[in-house]
Scaffold this motif. Structure first.
Motif, PDB file in Angstrom:
ATOM      1  N   MET A   1      31.884  31.852  26.847  1.00 37.23           N
ATOM      2  CA  MET A   1      32.407  32.260  28.218  1.00 37.23           C
ATOM      3  C   MET A   1      33.550  33.218  27.838  1.00 37.23           C
ATOM      4  SD  MET A   1      34.285  30.043  31.235  1.00 37.23           S
ATOM      5  CE  MET A   1      32.732  29.214  31.568  1.00 37.23           C
ATOM      6  N   LYS A   2      33.562  34.463  28.448  1.00 33.02           N
ATOM      7  CA  LYS A   2      34.625  35.427  28.337  1.00 33.02           C
ATOM      8  C   LYS A   2      35.502  34.956  29.242  1.00 33.02           C
ATOM      9  CE  LYS A   2      31.498  39.228  26.979  1.00 33.02           C
ATOM     10  NZ  LYS A   2      31.162  40.389  27.231  1.00 33.02           N
ATOM     11  N   LYS A   3      36.752  35.355  28.631  1.00 30.81           N
ATOM     12  CA  LYS A   3      38.212  34.991  29.433  1.00 30.81           C
ATOM     13  C   LYS A   3      38.854  36.431  29.713  1.00 30.81           C
ATOM     14  CE  LYS A   3      42.273  32.502  29.776  1.00 30.81           C
ATOM     15  NZ  LYS A   3      43.182  31.434  29.386  1.00 30.81           N
ATOM     16  N   THR A   4      39.071  36.728  30.828  1.00 31.06           N
ATOM     17  CA  THR A   4      39.853  38.140  31.045  1.00 31.06           C
ATOM     18  C   THR A   4      41.118  37.912  31.395  1.00 31.06           C
ATOM     19  OG1 THR A   4      39.248  38.073  33.373  1.00 31.06           O
ATOM     20  CG2 THR A   4      37.807  39.032  32.139  1.00 31.06           C
ATOM     21  N   GLU A   5      41.926  38.874  31.068  1.00 29.18           N
ATOM     22  CA  GLU A   5      43.498  39.155  31.171  1.00 29.18           C
ATOM     23  C   GLU A   5      43.597  40.092  31.988  1.00 29.18           C
ATOM     24  OE1 GLU A   5      45.562  36.881  29.958  1.00 29.18           O
ATOM     25  OE2 GLU A   5      44.329  35.621  28.682  1.00 29.18           O
ATOM     26  N   GLY A   6      44.711  40.288  32.489  1.00 25.28           N
ATOM     27  CA  GLY A   6      45.164  41.412  33.465  1.00 25.28           C
ATOM     28  C   GLY A   6      46.231  42.569  32.498  1.00 25.28           C
ATOM     29  N   GLY A   7      45.706  42.790  31.329  1.00 29.46           N
ATOM     30  CA  GLY A   7      46.614  43.492  30.305  1.00 29.46           C
ATOM     31  C   GLY A   7      46.479  44.948  30.483  1.00 29.46           C
ATOM     32  N   PRO A   8      46.927  45.662  29.664  1.00 31.67           N
ATOM     33  CA  PRO A   8      47.061  47.078  29.859  1.00 31.67           C
ATOM     34  C   PRO A   8      45.587  48.095  29.799  1.00 31.67           C
ATOM     35  CG  PRO A   8      48.471  46.258  27.941  1.00 31.67           C
ATOM     36  CD  PRO A   8      47.672  45.173  28.197  1.00 31.67           C
ATOM     37  N   LEU A   9      45.612  48.878  30.384  1.00 31.54           N
ATOM     38  CA  LEU A   9      44.301  49.727  30.678  1.00 31.54           C
ATOM     39  C   LEU A   9      43.818  49.981  29.221  1.00 31.54           C
ATOM     40  CD1 LEU A   9      45.016  51.706  33.429  1.00 31.54           C
ATOM     41  CD2 LEU A   9      43.343  49.992  33.577  1.00 31.54           C
ATOM     42  N   ALA A 332      35.962  54.932  37.053  1.00 34.23           N
ATOM     43  CA  ALA A 332      37.214  54.403  36.415  1.00 34.23           C
ATOM     44  C   ALA A 332      37.207  52.730  36.246  1.00 34.23           C
ATOM     45  CB  ALA A 332      38.335  55.010  36.654  1.00 34.23           C
ATOM     46  N   ALA A 333      36.728  52.643  37.608  1.00 39.52           N
ATOM     47  CA  ALA A 333      36.781  50.844  37.700  1.00 39.52           C
ATOM     48  C   ALA A 333      35.435  50.287  37.152  1.00 39.52           C
ATOM     49  CB  ALA A 333      36.676  50.550  39.302  1.00 39.52           C
ATOM     50  N   ALA A 334      34.353  51.200  37.065  1.00 36.04           N
ATOM     51  CA  ALA A 334      33.090  50.508  36.055  1.00 36.04           C
ATOM     52  C   ALA A 334      33.410  50.489  34.878  1.00 36.04           C
ATOM     53  CB  ALA A 334      32.049  51.404  36.705  1.00 36.04           C
ATOM     54  N   ARG A 335      34.265  51.549  34.195  1.00 35.86           N
ATOM     55  CA  ARG A 335      34.715  51.638  32.661  1.00 35.86           C
ATOM     56  C   ARG A 335      35.339  50.187  32.593  1.00 35.86           C
ATOM     57  NH1 ARG A 335      36.016  57.850  31.610  1.00 35.86           N
ATOM     58  NH2 ARG A 335      33.948  58.430  31.194  1.00 35.86           N
ATOM     59  N   ASP A 336      35.967  49.647  33.158  1.00 32.91           N
ATOM     60  CA  ASP A 336      36.877  48.572  32.961  1.00 32.91           C
ATOM     61  C   ASP A 336      36.170  47.165  33.472  1.00 32.91           C
ATOM     62  OD1 ASP A 336      39.138  49.918  31.872  1.00 32.91           O
ATOM     63  OD2 ASP A 336      39.814  50.161  34.028  1.00 32.91           O
ATOM     64  N   GLY A 337      34.827  47.419  33.727  1.00 30.67           N
ATOM     65  CA  GLY A 337      34.077  46.316  34.191  1.00 30.67           C
ATOM     66  C   GLY A 337      34.353  45.806  35.730  1.00 30.67           C
ATOM     67  N   LEU A 338      34.862  46.478  36.094  1.00 28.71           N
ATOM     68  CA  LEU A 338      35.200  46.107  37.675  1.00 28.71           C
ATOM     69  C   LEU A 338      34.071  46.683  38.991  1.00 28.71           C
ATOM     70  CD1 LEU A 338      39.019  46.119  37.603  1.00 28.71           C
ATOM     71  CD2 LEU A 338      37.552  44.277  37.180  1.00 28.71           C
ATOM     72  N   PHE A 339      33.379  47.472  38.332  1.00 29.16           N
ATOM     73  CA  PHE A 339      32.276  48.177  39.377  1.00 29.16           C
ATOM     74  C   PHE A 339      31.119  48.094  38.637  1.00 29.16           C
ATOM     75  CE2 PHE A 339      33.254  50.853  43.167  1.00 29.16           C
ATOM     76  CZ  PHE A 339      34.351  49.998  43.654  1.00 29.16           C
ATOM     77  N   PRO A 340      29.892  48.143  39.224  1.00 30.14           N
ATOM     78  CA  PRO A 340      28.633  48.083  38.500  1.00 30.14           C
ATOM     79  C   PRO A 340      28.510  49.410  37.418  1.00 30.14           C
ATOM     80  CG  PRO A 340      28.088  47.933  40.673  1.00 30.14           C
ATOM     81  CD  PRO A 340      29.606  48.160  40.551  1.00 30.14           C
ATOM     82  N   ILE A 457      32.767  39.436  42.377  1.00 29.56           N
ATOM     83  CA  ILE A 457      32.103  38.325  41.823  1.00 29.56           C
ATOM     84  C   ILE A 457      30.809  38.595  40.918  1.00 29.56           C
ATOM     85  CG2 ILE A 457      30.927  36.147  42.379  1.00 29.56           C
ATOM     86  CD1 ILE A 457      32.945  35.934  44.704  1.00 29.56           C
ATOM     87  N   TRP A 458      29.846  39.459  41.585  1.00 29.64           N
ATOM     88  CA  TRP A 458      28.374  39.634  41.000  1.00 29.64           C
ATOM     89  C   TRP A 458      28.736  40.350  39.883  1.00 29.64           C
ATOM     90  CZ3 TRP A 458      26.403  45.005  41.199  1.00 29.64           C
ATOM     91  CH2 TRP A 458      25.012  45.098  40.465  1.00 29.64           C
ATOM     92  N   VAL A 459      29.684  41.341  39.651  1.00 32.45           N
ATOM     93  CA  VAL A 459      30.139  42.347  38.566  1.00 32.45           C
ATOM     94  C   VAL A 459      30.551  41.436  37.357  1.00 32.45           C
ATOM     95  CG1 VAL A 459      31.283  44.126  37.616  1.00 32.45           C
ATOM     96  CG2 VAL A 459      30.272  44.407  39.730  1.00 32.45           C
ATOM     97  N   LYS A 460      31.617  40.536  37.887  1.00 37.69           N
ATOM     98  CA  LYS A 460      32.044  39.718  36.939  1.00 37.69           C
ATOM     99  C   LYS A 460      30.996  38.761  36.309  1.00 37.69           C
ATOM    100  CE  LYS A 460      36.073  39.883  36.040  1.00 37.69           C
ATOM    101  NZ  LYS A 460      36.772  40.706  34.837  1.00 37.69           N
ATOM    102  N   ALA A 461      30.459  38.297  36.979  1.00 37.66           N
ATOM    103  CA  ALA A 461      29.549  36.963  36.692  1.00 37.66           C
ATOM    104  C   ALA A 461      28.156  37.764  35.796  1.00 37.66           C
ATOM    105  CB  ALA A 461      28.562  36.385  37.800  1.00 37.66           C
ATOM    106  N   SER A 462      27.689  39.037  36.125  1.00 34.15           N
ATOM    107  CA  SER A 462      26.978  39.784  35.203  1.00 34.15           C
ATOM    108  C   SER A 462      27.452  40.016  33.851  1.00 34.15           C
ATOM    109  CB  SER A 462      26.612  40.880  35.788  1.00 34.15           C
ATOM    110  OG  SER A 462      27.599  41.919  36.088  1.00 34.15           O
ATOM    111  N   ARG A 463      28.739  40.153  33.767  1.00 33.45           N
ATOM    112  CA  ARG A 463      29.280  40.269  32.350  1.00 33.45           C
ATOM    113  C   ARG A 463      29.725  39.199  31.677  1.00 33.45           C
ATOM    114  NH1 ARG A 463      31.748  45.369  31.522  1.00 33.45           N
ATOM    115  NH2 ARG A 463      33.311  44.400  30.512  1.00 33.45           N
ATOM    116  N   GLY A 464      29.443  37.811  32.321  1.00 36.76           N
ATOM    117  CA  GLY A 464      30.154  36.709  31.763  1.00 36.76           C
ATOM    118  C   GLY A 464      31.579  36.352  31.678  1.00 36.76           C
TER     119      GLY A 464
END
Length: 479
Positions: A1-9, A332-340, A457-464
C-alpha cells in the motif's frame, strides 16, 4: 500500500530567502515557448472574450451601480494579478492555482482547485460561445440579410465556433500562440475606438437609474460585481500555462499585470461609453450592445456590422486561449496522480490532446443545454464566477500562508507589508465574489465541486494510494 504525502511538487525545489523557487517549470517539454508578448496576449485574449461585448446589456438590468461594481472588481482583479505574479515566482509550475493550493495545503485541496478551475474553463467557454453566437447572428442579418436566429442554426454556429479553436490548439503551441496574438490585436482596436470616441457622444439621460432592481443597491452591486468578475476571469492564464511560458519566474507576473491593466482601462471606458450612448431601455434588451453603441454614435447599421465582425474575431480568440487552459489544468493534476492519467497524453511533444478534446466536448454539451434555460448567459456566468473564485481564494490564501510562515520566500524580505496587504485584499475580494454569485450559483457550484470527490477516490484507489494513515503499535488502533 502506498502512502501519499502533501510534499513539494515534483520538480519544484523549495526556495530560501534569496533563491527563486523551482528554477524552471517542472516536467517542461522541449519545444516552443510563449514569450512576454505572447503570454500577455494569452492573458488579454482570455480576459477579453465575447463576454465584454454582451456584458453591458446584462449589467444595465442592475442600473449604473454596475459602473461602481466594475471599478471595485477592477481593483480586486489587479490585486489578484499581482498575487499571481508573486506566486508564479515562488512556484513556476504548470497548473497555477492548482499548484499553489497543492503545495500550500496538500493534495486534496489541490485536487478541488484543479477540479473547480476545470469546471470554470469548459463551462465558461459555453458562456463565451453563447455570447459569440449573438454577434454572428447579428452580423449575418445586418451584412447579408440571413436569418440565423433559429435555435438549430445557433446551435450549429456555436458548435462550429467551439471546435475551430480546438483544432488550432491541436495543431501546436506555436500556431496557438500566433493566432492568439493576432486575434488580441484585432479585438483591441474596435474596443479602444468605442471606449475613447464613445465618450464624446455620451448623454446623461441614457444612463438610467442608479439601482434598476427591486432590491437594495448593495445587493445589486454584489450581483453585478459577480458578473463583472467573469469578464476578468483569465487573469491567472499565464500562471496556468507556466510550462509553456519562457522565463516563467519573471514573465508570469509581468504578463498578468500588463494584461490586466490593459483590460481594466478598456473595460471601464468601454462600459461608460456604451451606457452613455445607448438608451437604458434599449440596452437592457440588446443582443449586441457595442454594435448598438457605435450605431448610435454615427447612425445607420454599417458601423455596427464592423463591430460585430470584430466581436466574432474576439470570441474565437478567447475560445482559443481558454481551450488551452481547459487542457493544461487537468494535465498538471494528472501528472501528480490527482486526475485520470489519460489527461497526460501528449501529441507532438507538448499538445495535451485528450484534455482539449474532452474539455471541448463538455463545453459543447453545456452550450446545447443552455438553450433550454431561461437567461442562460447570466446563469452560466454566475456559475463560472463561483468556480473561478474558489481557486482565486486558495491562491490568495497560499500567498498569505507563505508570507506569514516565512516559507517559500523569493528574494529579499522587502515589501512584506505591501504583499500582505495585497494578499488580504485578494482573499476578502474572493469571499465577496462568492457572496455576489448568489445562492443558486453557489449551490449548483458546490454540488459540482462535490461531484469531484468520487473521481478523486477512484484515481487514488487506481494508483493504490489511500492517503496518510498512522497506527500505534501499543494499541493497534487506527488513528
Amino acid at each position: 500500500m502506498k502512502k501519499t504525502e502533501g510534499g513539494p511538487l515534483p520538480g519544484v525545489a523549495a526556495a530560501d530567502d534569496t533563491t527563486a523557487a523551482g528554477g524552471t517549470a517542472p516536467r517542461a517539454e522541449k519545444g516552443a515557448r510563449l514569450g512576454l508578448p505572447q503570454a500577455t496576449a494569452l492573458v488579454v485574449g482570455n480576459i477579453v472574450g465575447t463576454g465584454i461585448f454582451l456584458l453591458p446589456a446584462s449589467l444595465a438590468a442592475f442600473g449604473t451601480v454596475s459602473i461602481l461594481a466594475f471599478g471595485i472588481v477592477t481593483l480586486g482583479a489587479l490585486a489578484l494579478a499581482v498575487v499571481f505574479g508573486r506566486l508564479g515566482r515562488r512556484i513556476p509550475a504548470s497548473g497555477g492555482p492548482y499548484a499553489y493550493a497543492r503545495e500550500g495545503f496538500g493534495e486534496f485541496p489541490g485536487f478541488l482547485n484543479a477540479w473547480s478551475f476545470w469546471i470554470t474553463a469548459w463551462a465558461g467557454n459555453a458562456g463565451i460561445a453563447f455570447a459569440w453566437v449573438g454577434y454572428v447572428v447579428y452580423f449575418a442579418d445586418a451584412a447579408f440579410g440571413l436569418d440565423w436566429s433559429s435555435v438549430p442554426a445557433q446551435v450549429v454556429i456555436g458548435l462550429t465556433g467551439l471546435w475551430i479553436p480546438a483544432l488550432i490548439n491541436l495543431a501546436g503551441v506555436t500556431k496557438m500562440g500566433a493566432f492568439q496574438l493576432v486575434t488580441t490585436i484585432l479585438k483591441f482596436a474596435p474596443l479602444i475606438f468605442v471606449a475613447i470616441v464613445g465618450l464624446f457622444f455620451v448623454q446623461a439621460d441614457n444612463f438610467g437609474p442608479f439601482n434598476a432592481t427591486d432590491g437594495s443597491w448593495i445587493g445589486a452591486l454584489s450581483v453585478a460585481a459577480a458578473l463583472v468578475l467573469f469578464a476578468y476571469s483569465g487573469v491567472e492564464s499565464a500562471s496556468i500555462a507556466a510550462e509553456k511560458v519562457a522565463d516563467p519566474e519573471r514573465n508570469i507576473g509581468r504578463a498578468s499585470v500588463y494584461g490586466t491593466l490593459a483590460c481594466a482601462v478598456l473595460y471601464m471606458l468601454g462600459t461608460v461609453a456604451v451606457f452613455g450612448t445607448v438608451p437604458h431601455d434599449k440596452l437592457v434588451d440588446s443582443t449586441a450592445p457595442f454594435a448598438d453603441a457605435i450605431n448610435a454614435m454615427f447612425g445607420g447599421s454599417a458601423w455596427g456590422v464592423v463591430m460585430a465582425a470584430f466581436a466574432i474575431i474576439s470570441g474565437i480568440g478567447a475560445l482559443n486561449g481558454w481551450t488551452l487552459l481547459v487542457a493544461e489544468m487537468p494535465m498538471a493534476a494528472a501528472r501528480d496522480g490527482l486526475f485520470p492519467k489519460m489527461f497526460t497524453r501528449m501529441r507532438g511533444g507538448n499538445v495535451p490532446w485528450v484534455g482539449i478534446v474532452v474539455g471541448t466536448a463538455l463545453t459543447s454539451v453545456t452550450f446545447v443545454l443552455a438553450f433550454a434555460a431561461e437567461n442562460a448567459f447570466n446563469t452560466i456566468l454566475l456559475l463560472a464566477a463561483f468556480t473561478t473564485v474558489v481557486p482565486y481564494l486558495f491562491s490568495a490564501a497560499a500567498q498569505l500562508f507563505w508570507l506569514v510562515t516565512g516559507e517559500r520566500q523569493v528574494g529579499r524580505k522587502k515589501g512584506l507589508g505591501w504583499n500582505l496587504t495585497l494578499a488580504v485584499v485578494a482573499l476578502l475580494f474572493s469571499f465577496w465574489m462568492i457572496f455576489g454569485a448568489g445562492g443558486d450559483a453557489v449551490f449548483q457550484g458546490t454540488l459540482m465541486l462535490l461531484a469531484g470527490i468520487p473521481v478523486y477516490i477512484w484515481v487514488k484507489a487506481s494508483r493504490g494510494e489511500y492517503g496518510p494513515r498512522e497506527t500505534t503499535r501499543m494499541t493497534g488502533e487506527l488513528r
